[in-house]
Scaffold this active site. Structure first.
Site, PDB file in Angstrom:
ATOM      1  CG  ASP A   1      42.263  37.859  35.401  1.00 45.61           C
ATOM      2  OD1 ASP A   1      43.112  38.768  35.446  1.00 45.61           O
ATOM      3  OD2 ASP A   1      42.570  36.652  35.424  1.00 45.61           O
TER       4      ASP A   1
ATOM      5  CB  SER B   1      49.020  32.990  36.222  1.00 45.31           C
ATOM      6  OG  SER B   1      49.311  34.076  35.390  1.00 45.31           O
TER       7      SER B   1
ATOM      8  CG  HIS C   1      45.884  37.158  37.075  1.00 41.55           C
ATOM      9  ND1 HIS C   1      45.321  36.537  35.970  1.00 41.55           N
ATOM     10  CD2 HIS C   1      47.190  36.768  37.092  1.00 41.55           C
ATOM     11  CE1 HIS C   1      46.248  35.818  35.356  1.00 41.55           C
ATOM     12  NE2 HIS C   1      47.389  35.932  36.013  1.00 41.55           N
TER      13      HIS C   1
END
Length: 270
Positions: free
Chosen positions: A217, A95, A246
């Site tokens: 996601d 991320s 995610h």
């Protein structure tokens, strides 16, 4: 142990010749890698750390001004590599840490052999010719919810982000690490991440990038991975997995771990 190592809970495990550095995303800490680590320690030297602001770090170290941009986190990463005298690594960033690694690699490309990006995004806001997944009003509502009742927000956000019900182990794990963050720090970090726009620096990233993405996601649409692939300055490759959420390394390890190991081991074919 150096100051940076202590502040960021740096751990070194395994004894291979090649170094793999694992950087976690928002609302988690190094425990998010628990399914991957056992598969790495026999072949690699593995470096784990927590981003400043994570619930496992001392909140007194969080400088609201420094971490208003991703550069603050990128300098922290470079500080760790420097303190550990790592001259080359495979960086696995989840991320926001995918973008943190990208920013760090612009300053010191010599330190990065390649970057494995899990669920990365250079911008979360939609723009005229860009689909990031969020409108500003949605983000404003998210920040407002965090401010008004952080615990309730965590309980609602965790299953959305992970992709599952509240009873799943992965959702409970993410809820725990999310709730461990001090609420004002969590809000500040969320604002830094969700309001960031790293599109203009992508062409400066010349290190090979392996982009790994869940098919579904809520935070990062699949088209974002294609955007990164088209705009990064060096070689890149995209793999969209049959996973949901995610945090696929936490929620779908059976799918994700083999994919990660393949990308860590093998370079992009010429």
């Amino acid at each position: 142990m150096g100051v940076v190592e202590e502040a960021q809970n740096v751990k070194i495990i395994g004894g291979g010749q090649q170094t793999v550095v694992l950087g976690h995303g928002f609302g988690t800490d190094q425990s998010v890698w628990k399914h991957l680590i056992p598969h790495l320690v026999d072949d690699y030297k593995v470096v784990l750390y927590d981003n400043i602001g994570a619930g496992t770090t001392n909140p007194d170290y969080f400088d609201f001004e420094r971490y208003r941009t991703l550069e603050g986190f990128a300098y922290d990463l470079l500080g760790i590599l420097e303190e550990l005298r790592i001259d080359s690594c495979v960086f696995v960033g989840h991320s926001v840490s995918a973008m943190i690694g990208a920013v760090a690699s612009i300053t010191r490309p010599d330190l990065f052999q390649k970057i494995i990006m899990i669920s990365p995004s250079p911008r979360y806001l939609n723009d005229e010719d860009y689909f990031g997944g969020f409108e500003q009003e949605e983000l404003n509502q998210l920040f407002q919810a965090m401010q008004s009742n952080y615990k309730a927000w965590c309980s609602g956000f965790a299953p959305l982000a992970v992709g599952g019900d509240m009873d799943s182990v992965a959702v409970q794990e993410f809820s725990r690490t999310l709730f461990n963050m001090r609420p004002d720090i969590a809000l500040s970090v969320a604002q830094t991440i969700f309001q960031s726009d790293m599109r203009n620096i992508l062409r400066l990233v010349t290190i090979p990038c392996h982009i790994i993405q869940s098919m579904k996601d809520m935070a990062v649409p699949v088209v974002v991975s294609e955007y990164l692939h088209r705009n990064l300055g060096g070689d890149s490759i995209v793999e969209v997995m049959e996973s949901d959420g995610h945090l696929p390394q936490l929620s779908s390890p059976d799918i994700v771990i083999p994919v990660l190991l393949k990308h860590i081991k093998y370079d992009i074919a010429a």
